[in-house]
Design a protein around this motif. Structure first.
Motif, PDB file in Angstrom:
ATOM      1  N   UNK A 155       0.806  -1.226   0.000  1.00  0.00           N
ATOM      2  CA  UNK A 155       0.000   0.000   0.000  1.00  0.00           C
ATOM      3  C   UNK A 155       0.841   1.279   0.000  1.00  0.00           C
ATOM      4  N   UNK A 156       2.065   1.231   0.586  1.00  0.00           N
ATOM      5  CA  UNK A 156       2.894   2.445   0.585  1.00  0.00           C
ATOM      6  C   UNK A 156       3.391   2.750  -0.816  1.00  0.00           C
ATOM      7  N   UNK A 157       3.795   1.680  -1.540  1.00  0.00           N
ATOM      8  CA  UNK A 157       4.249   1.912  -2.922  1.00  0.00           C
ATOM      9  C   UNK A 157       3.077   2.345  -3.800  1.00  0.00           C
ATOM     10  N   UNK A 158       1.911   1.740  -3.564  1.00  0.00           N
ATOM     11  CA  UNK A 158       0.716   2.120  -4.335  1.00  0.00           C
ATOM     12  C   UNK A 158       0.377   3.583  -4.070  1.00  0.00           C
ATOM     13  N   UNK A 159       0.494   4.013  -2.801  1.00  0.00           N
ATOM     14  CA  UNK A 159       0.203   5.413  -2.462  1.00  0.00           C
ATOM     15  C   UNK A 159       1.201   6.338  -3.159  1.00  0.00           C
ATOM     16  N   UNK A 160       2.452   5.898  -3.220  1.00  0.00           N
ATOM     17  CA  UNK A 160       3.474   6.677  -3.924  1.00  0.00           C
ATOM     18  C   UNK A 160       3.077   6.884  -5.385  1.00  0.00           C
ATOM     19  N   UNK A 161       2.601   5.813  -6.039  1.00  0.00           N
ATOM     20  CA  UNK A 161       2.192   5.932  -7.449  1.00  0.00           C
ATOM     21  C   UNK A 161       0.975   6.850  -7.590  1.00  0.00           C
ATOM     22  N   UNK A 162       0.050   6.704  -6.642  1.00  0.00           N
ATOM     23  CA  UNK A 162      -1.173   7.511  -6.703  1.00  0.00           C
ATOM     24  C   UNK A 162      -0.861   9.001  -6.498  1.00  0.00           C
ATOM     25  N   UNK A 163       0.041   9.295  -5.548  1.00  0.00           N
ATOM     26  CA  UNK A 163       0.428  10.700  -5.309  1.00  0.00           C
ATOM     27  C   UNK A 163       1.120  11.274  -6.539  1.00  0.00           C
ATOM     28  N   UNK A 164       2.003  10.478  -7.121  1.00  0.00           N
ATOM     29  CA  UNK A 164       2.741  10.910  -8.325  1.00  0.00           C
ATOM     30  C   UNK A 164       1.754  11.331  -9.434  1.00  0.00           C
ATOM     31  N   UNK A 165       0.787  10.447  -9.718  1.00  0.00           N
ATOM     32  CA  UNK A 165      -0.208  10.746 -10.760  1.00  0.00           C
ATOM     33  C   UNK A 165      -1.084  11.926 -10.379  1.00  0.00           C
ATOM     34  N   UNK A 225      -4.513  15.807   0.985  1.00  0.00           N
ATOM     35  CA  UNK A 225      -5.109  16.844   0.124  1.00  0.00           C
ATOM     36  C   UNK A 225      -4.447  18.206   0.396  1.00  0.00           C
ATOM     37  N   UNK A 226      -4.289  18.554   1.679  1.00  0.00           N
ATOM     38  CA  UNK A 226      -3.739  19.863   2.038  1.00  0.00           C
ATOM     39  C   UNK A 226      -2.251  19.979   1.706  1.00  0.00           C
ATOM     40  N   UNK A 227      -1.504  18.886   1.914  1.00  0.00           N
ATOM     41  CA  UNK A 227      -0.074  18.912   1.591  1.00  0.00           C
ATOM     42  C   UNK A 227       0.100  19.057   0.076  1.00  0.00           C
ATOM     43  N   UNK A 228      -0.728  18.330  -0.684  1.00  0.00           N
ATOM     44  CA  UNK A 228      -0.610  18.374  -2.139  1.00  0.00           C
ATOM     45  C   UNK A 228      -1.026  19.738  -2.695  1.00  0.00           C
ATOM     46  N   UNK A 229      -2.137  20.271  -2.216  1.00  0.00           N
ATOM     47  CA  UNK A 229      -2.574  21.575  -2.721  1.00  0.00           C
ATOM     48  C   UNK A 229      -1.665  22.693  -2.210  1.00  0.00           C
ATOM     49  N   UNK A 230      -1.090  22.505  -1.032  1.00  0.00           N
ATOM     50  CA  UNK A 230      -0.117  23.468  -0.520  1.00  0.00           C
ATOM     51  C   UNK A 230       1.127  23.481  -1.403  1.00  0.00           C
ATOM     52  N   UNK A 231       1.508  22.302  -1.907  1.00  0.00           N
ATOM     53  CA  UNK A 231       2.678  22.221  -2.795  1.00  0.00           C
ATOM     54  C   UNK A 231       2.421  23.021  -4.071  1.00  0.00           C
ATOM     55  N   UNK A 232       1.166  23.051  -4.530  1.00  0.00           N
ATOM     56  CA  UNK A 232       0.828  23.834  -5.719  1.00  0.00           C
ATOM     57  C   UNK A 232       1.087  25.324  -5.461  1.00  0.00           C
ATOM     58  N   UNK A 233       0.744  25.798  -4.244  1.00  0.00           N
ATOM     59  CA  UNK A 233       1.033  27.198  -3.892  1.00  0.00           C
ATOM     60  C   UNK A 233       2.535  27.429  -3.785  1.00  0.00           C
ATOM     61  N   UNK A 234       3.255  26.447  -3.199  1.00  0.00           N
ATOM     62  CA  UNK A 234       4.716  26.566  -3.076  1.00  0.00           C
ATOM     63  C   UNK A 234       5.356  26.668  -4.459  1.00  0.00           C
ATOM     64  N   UNK A 235       4.831  25.879  -5.400  1.00  0.00           N
ATOM     65  CA  UNK A 235       5.361  25.886  -6.761  1.00  0.00           C
ATOM     66  C   UNK A 235       5.053  27.227  -7.419  1.00  0.00           C
ATOM     67  N   UNK A 236       3.811  27.681  -7.262  1.00  0.00           N
ATOM     68  CA  UNK A 236       3.365  28.958  -7.826  1.00  0.00           C
ATOM     69  C   UNK A 236       4.256  30.103  -7.333  1.00  0.00           C
TER      70      UNK A 236
END
Lengths: 196, 196
Positions: B83-93, B155-166
């Motif tokens: 499940x950890x590797x699967x989560x890694x793939x899911x986060x990547x996509x 969700x918050x870490x991922x969307x926060x990364x979008x702001x960090x990138x921006x």
């Protein structure tokens, strides 16, 4: 008093009344209008716009004030001893502030330009950064990710909790322990055990 | 064709043109106006407002479409095995989608009511929830915090990364590994070692 100093004193009194009213109104309702705020402050809309040319500038000023008040509280948190315990205390205090200023935070997120809310958090974020650096130097916090990223993670988890609370997904009592538990795990160095 | 079916076909063509133009315009500039979008779609503003009475409704419709397109991609991610590797793939996509739709996400966060962006993420969030449940049942993910909270954190870490990138604080290449590393640590059960 000359006419000029009287006018200046009036202006300062008006600004103070507007800021106090805005903090109250926006604290109840993030969508509070400037007419509502002017009325609560006992001034006319023209006077309000004379001091704050746009609603965004008023929200900004109220937020600056809230951060300054929050900084007084956070400055008193004991950051000595085990960096993980210190971070727990800092998160606890920070959460109470986020919770208290929740409606104002929403108003700021909705009406200030992107990045401004974070910019206004420069002082609290610098404090977290300092504590993180200390924990990294003793190996209790991870050093494989940039400090700035880790500070972002804490900021995003905490502000996300405010949305979760707003939406009724968590309670105010659950928030602080959830945030502490999550952030301490996220900051644990690879290969080390997550705190129990 | 009768006059009615012709009008209906015209309407469908206009809606499709407006949605395509809106996706393009908002993808370039989150603040794109409805006049700009109408012009790019080759329709008048009256036609646009006939189909989408407010800018927010148009942004909502474009976002619904982006989520549906994203769901096609995410549905193909292999979630079997560790499940950890699967989560890694899911986060990547997922990250590639967040990155691709970054400007649209900002438009949605700025113009849709609070909570709506998250509501529209119900399907991708349900997928994360399913994977989390599987990882909890085998003890690789923590069970001491509610699944819904853990999904929020991701969700918050991922969307926060979008702001960090921006804001230029991280690069697009750094984002996916940073998010995976952080989320896997955050999801590690207390007392267990954070993945290296």
């Amino acid at each position: 008093m000359t006419a000029v100093t009287t006018r200046r004193a009036d202006a300062q009194r008006n600004i103070a009344a507007i800021l106090t009213a805005a903090a109250e109104c926006l604290g109840r309702n993030p969508a509070a209008s400037t007419s509502e705020i002017a009325k609560a402050a006992g001034v006319g809309r023209v006077t309000l716009y004379g001091h704050f040319p746009s609603r965004a500038e008023l929200v900004d000023a109220v937020f600056v004030q809230a951060i300054a008040t929050g900084e007084e509280t956070l400055g008193k948190v004991d950051l000595s001893g085990d960096p993980r315990e210190a971070l727990g205390r800092l998160i606890e205090s920070s959460w109470h502030l986020v919770d208290q200023y929740r409606a104002l935070l929403i108003a700021a997120q909705e009406s200030l330009p992107p990045g401004r809310v974070r910019e206004l958090h420069a002082d609290p974020m610098a404090r977290v950064e300092g504590l993180l650096e200390r924990g990294r130097s003793t190996g209790v916090f991870r050093s494989d990710l940039p400090v700035e990223w880790l500070v972002s993670v804490m900021h995003n988890v905490m502000h996300g909790a405010a949305s979760d609370l707003q939406a009724g997904r968590i309670t105010s009592d659950q928030a602080a322990p959830y945030i502490v538990t999550t952030v301490l795990a996220a900051f644990t160095p690879p290969g080390e055990r997550v705190p129990e």
